[in-house]
Design a protein around this motif. Sequence first.
Motif, short mmCIF file in Angstrom:
data_model
loop_
_atom_site.label_atom_id
_atom_site.label_comp_id
_atom_site.label_asym_id
_atom_site.label_seq_id
_atom_site.Cartn_x
_atom_site.Cartn_y
_atom_site.Cartn_z
N ASP A 42 4.36 8.64 -5.87
CA ASP A 42 3.99 9.33 -7.11
C ASP A 42 4.98 9.02 -8.24
OD1 ASP A 42 1.82 10.54 -5.90
OD2 ASP A 42 2.99 12.27 -5.24
N GLN B 67 0.83 -1.20 0.00
CA GLN B 67 0.00 0.00 0.00
C GLN B 67 0.86 1.25 0.00
OE1 GLN B 67 -3.32 0.09 -0.47
NE2 GLN B 67 -3.10 -2.12 -0.74
N LYS C 184 2.12 1.91 -3.46
CA LYS C 184 1.09 2.43 -4.35
C LYS C 184 0.89 3.93 -4.18
CE LYS C 184 -1.55 -1.89 -4.69
NZ LYS C 184 -2.82 -2.58 -4.37
N LYS C 185 1.25 4.45 -3.03
CA LYS C 185 1.09 5.88 -2.76
C LYS C 185 2.24 6.72 -3.30
CE LYS C 185 -1.59 5.03 1.49
NZ LYS C 185 -1.61 5.19 2.96
#
Length: 226
Positions: free
Chosen positions: A174, A168, A171-172
Amino acid sequence: TVPRTLREQVYECCRSGGVKIIADEVYDLLYFESDNRVPSYAAIDAANARDTVFSLGSLTKILAPGLRVGWIRASEALLKPIIDSALAYSGGGMNHYVQGQLRAVISSGDLSTYVDRLRLKYKTQATAMVQALDEHFVPLGCEFQPPSGGYFVWVRLPAGVSCDDLQQACKKMDGTTVLFMPGTKFSLSSGVHSDRIRLSFVRYEEAAIQQGMSLLGSALSSLVGK
């Protein structure tokens, strides 16, 4: 790599109990140093003149992924029922043309030469990953065993951090994509090995490994607050 002592204990337990071992040893030839090479289950079985192990090898891992051709190493007694089976005897699905080409590659010595090159290349890339782990992961509380061959490094995450948490966090990030194999994929029981991840060092060159490990380390750092 399963340590030699543990491997011999597993072998002896199965041998004494009459249990056959089907050993997935597709990375066995990709060792980095011959002097500290851990013997395969097939080698242990052969040394004991027993009929306990079916060792599976694959040219997919040491020559080209698209070949889909492998081999079984076992005693004559264990191989006979396979050789005498209808599939093997009739040759109905054994990829005749590719096997013929591969026989020439093996007989010429070209395969051995190529595998020697792979060992050197993969050792260099594994060293790059180990250095990156020491720099970016160990200070955060991770643990790992430097690989002695193969494709992968297994990493134990810090206490309180799961592989799902790390996914997770990745996925954050950028503009980047960093992938790893979560440890939970290697268990039939939910939550087992959730504190472990598997990393591959064979696909990328050293610079890309360093970059990827730095990014993954930043994601992990966001979870442990260091």
